[in-house]
Design an enzyme around this catalytic site. Sequence first.
Site: not given
Lengths: 237, 88
Positions: A87, A207, A209
């Site tokens: 990002c 994302h 994560e």
Amino acid sequence: MTARVGVVTFPGTLDDRDTQRAVRLAGLEAVPLWHRDKDLKQVDAVVLPGGFSYGDYLRAGAISRFSPVMESVVEQARGGMPVLGICNGFQVLTETHLLPGAMLRNDHLHFICRDQKLRVENAGTAWTTSYEAGQEISIPLKNIDGRYVAAERVLDELEAEGRVVVRYVGGGLGGHPLQERRNPNGSLRDIAGITNAAGNVVGLMPHPEHAVEPLIGTGRTDGLGFFTSILKKLVNS
Amino acid sequence: MARVVVDVMLKPEILDPQGQAVHRALPRLGFEGISDVRQGKRFELEVEGPVDDAALARIREMAETFLANTVIEDFTVKIEDADVKAES
């Protein structure tokens, strides 16, 4: 000794702790790195996490590019060290010119936050070997400056060299017209992530994560593969 | 002290949804006859000392490496008072 992955914190970074956690869940050691520090503490790889570094003033990622830590990251990345930008981290990587193109305001001008289906196009980069080419995964997406653009010539080159790493497919989870769009931000050729020619530097807008534990978020762990890929890469090299 | 203005605009071929949103609002507000709007950024730099060729060259370098992202943006540099125009 386990492989060490540095996670950079700029002023305005939001996802550094989630990223450190994802790194640890993949079996690696997470090493916090501070933007004003040139020293990379002998890490084996670096992740530039999501957020709004320097408030995204000027342009997303433009000011961070000139931070002391980025001087070292760029130098090491050119030497082959694996770097993943997520990002805002992807925006920083385009501003440093480690990756081609640029990131602009979403074509609909809204912040968008949804679970995003992606197709892994290139499972040969340092960060994607845990996936298979053609595999579809779902991980969260949240941004307002996520529209990837590059000159036609650059896009053709990326396609020809297999450097489109992930592409947007399918919509979000229904209800709002924005949620149902296949391409969430107007990215050219539905590009969600790309790599450099060497395959060690990867930038992606969604994302991973935030999708590493079954108990939270999407309830899926589709994002963990990015971090287990780098473990395989570092252990084997 | 002199003022140098750097104007940064998205390249013509790059979609500018912000400009389009402004453009679409104009008729609603009663402003007719505008066929297109593009939105850019203006930087006003207060420069110490004379704005000579060397100073302008430094400012152009600044615009090229930092103020504008030349992958997507064009820029112009001009001295506000003297109205000396320098193209990127």
